[in-house]
Write an enzyme that holds these catalytic residues in place. Sequence first.
Site, short mmCIF file in Angstrom:
data_model
loop_
_atom_site.label_atom_id
_atom_site.label_comp_id
_atom_site.label_asym_id
_atom_site.label_seq_id
_atom_site.Cartn_x
_atom_site.Cartn_y
_atom_site.Cartn_z
N TRP A 1 8.25 5.56 8.98
CA TRP A 1 8.29 4.25 8.33
C TRP A 1 9.07 3.21 9.12
O TRP A 1 8.82 2.01 9.04
CB TRP A 1 8.89 4.38 6.92
CG TRP A 1 10.28 4.95 6.88
CD1 TRP A 1 10.63 6.26 6.78
CD2 TRP A 1 11.52 4.21 6.92
NE1 TRP A 1 12.00 6.40 6.77
CE2 TRP A 1 12.56 5.16 6.84
CE3 TRP A 1 11.84 2.86 6.98
CZ2 TRP A 1 13.92 4.78 6.85
CZ3 TRP A 1 13.18 2.49 7.00
CH2 TRP A 1 14.20 3.45 6.93
N GLU B 1 9.53 -10.18 -9.58
CA GLU B 1 9.50 -10.11 -8.11
C GLU B 1 10.79 -10.68 -7.53
O GLU B 1 11.31 -10.17 -6.53
CB GLU B 1 8.29 -10.89 -7.58
CG GLU B 1 6.96 -10.24 -7.90
CD GLU B 1 6.85 -8.83 -7.34
OE1 GLU B 1 7.14 -8.63 -6.16
OE2 GLU B 1 6.48 -7.93 -8.12
N TRP C 1 13.27 -7.97 -7.99
CA TRP C 1 13.10 -6.94 -6.96
C TRP C 1 13.87 -7.33 -5.69
O TRP C 1 14.53 -6.50 -5.06
CB TRP C 1 11.62 -6.76 -6.61
CG TRP C 1 10.90 -5.71 -7.39
CD1 TRP C 1 9.95 -5.91 -8.35
CD2 TRP C 1 11.03 -4.28 -7.26
NE1 TRP C 1 9.50 -4.69 -8.82
CE2 TRP C 1 10.14 -3.68 -8.17
CE3 TRP C 1 11.82 -3.45 -6.45
CZ2 TRP C 1 10.01 -2.29 -8.30
CZ3 TRP C 1 11.70 -2.07 -6.57
CH2 TRP C 1 10.80 -1.51 -7.49
N TRP D 1 7.68 13.46 11.02
CA TRP D 1 6.72 12.39 11.27
C TRP D 1 5.95 12.67 12.56
O TRP D 1 6.49 13.27 13.50
CB TRP D 1 7.43 11.05 11.39
CG TRP D 1 8.28 10.69 10.21
CD1 TRP D 1 9.64 10.72 10.13
CD2 TRP D 1 7.83 10.25 8.92
NE1 TRP D 1 10.07 10.33 8.89
CE2 TRP D 1 8.98 10.03 8.12
CE3 TRP D 1 6.57 10.02 8.36
CZ2 TRP D 1 8.89 9.58 6.81
CZ3 TRP D 1 6.49 9.57 7.05
CH2 TRP D 1 7.64 9.36 6.29
#
Length: 489
Positions: free
Chosen positions: A375, A290, A293, A322
């Site tokens: 998004w 993590e 990441w 979208w």
Amino acid sequence: MTNTKVNEDHVIIWFRDDLRTLDNTALNHAIETGLPVIALFVATPMQWHQHYVAAIQVDFIHRRLRILKQQLVALNIPLHVIQCNDFRESVDAVAEYCHQHRVVHVFANKQYPCNEQLRDEQLGLLLAKSGIKQSLFDDNYVLQPETILNREGELFKVFTPYRSAWLKRFIAEPSYPVTTTKTVALSDTTSAMLADSTDIQSLGYPVIESVRWPVDEEAILQRLDTFCATKALDYHQQRDFPAIDGTSCLSPFLAIGALSARQCVYHLLQHFPNALEINKDSGAFTWLSEIIWREFYGHLMHRYPELSKNYPFQAYTQHVRWQDNPTLLKAWQDGKTGFPIVDAAMRQLRATGWMHNRLRMITASFLTKDLLCDWRAGEQWFMQHLIDGDFASNNGGWQWAASTGTDSQPYFRVFNPTLQGQRFDPKGDFIRTWVEELANVPDKYIHTPHQWESGECLDYPLPVVDHKQARLLAIDAFKQAKAVMDNHQ
């Protein structure tokens, strides 16, 4: 505190998202000059507003600055907070401050989004005209951007090979915390500043209290050590269940730099020396992944400036149509979609300024795939509310969920929010914590309360979409976007 006085030349350490004295690269270099040091923090409320910085995060920063001021006093370094509207004004403000205090060198740690880089470039040029030096350091990540490259000298676009290369480089060239604890020489100016006990004033931003999160050094390091000692072992098994206290909850401290990523890796390795070995059944390795990441998304933002400018990494997804549906967007924001795990997560975010990582994926997938909302609307909403808002990580996570980013979730894989809830909150313990309307719903129906025969009496909305149908629409939208791109080539 030494009383040695020297000439009135000074150096500045400009704090930004690195609010710590421990393991701070720019601060270490400033101290090593041997000159009196002045610490600066520049509040830019208008810029924060434009970047959707959460009010709870600014309150967290404000509280942390008070601790930082105390810590710097022990090093003979006064902290001065100045306020201006935005980055453009901050360039002139810092330059003027340098002229007023005979500053010969400005030290700071790099920030990688476009606006921040432009600010630092402009300041460097302005300072150079007066013969003032500027030194910027890579400090936000364990390994510096542009050091984890493939054989072609390009940044990896897929996480797994990036992680392998990251591990290989770290093993060859470990990067551990480095702290300089010298007290610096005093000047008349810094002596007078240190004698001023005035508290740090408001940062000019709305206030949402962050008291749930400690800001003192001992408590933060204790959280890190407690996690490594007691939770990291089972992290891989417990991290996905929001009703379990199985994650580190250290992200807010990393976001404002009250804790460094190097400190995290160092503490982890003290408890788990084998954490650098690839092992999916290891909690320590999973948590280290993590951290990697976070490095991956930060390095991407450094290499690809368009990520700072609202562009998707996957070019064809610019053609995704979208849906512009304010009603659906508001239902998601308010936690009233009729999907209990989604609603519980969104209410947790509003109430606490934090959201469990598994829930971030579920809610992001729901917004972009089930509701087919852009998004960027979700990215903005998260930044406006998260105490741990980090531009690179938030952008990377949203683009992953929306299938628009590098190493993203394939567009044809769509999270089923009901199944996700059943898998990761099987008895609905987390849901009942945040969705009070469902407190008395039996376990069997906690994820589908509208199917409960007594559910008619619930003050809880019906699902705003049919997941099966929404999934097909989302897949079709991405297919059409690919077709548009192909026709343009």
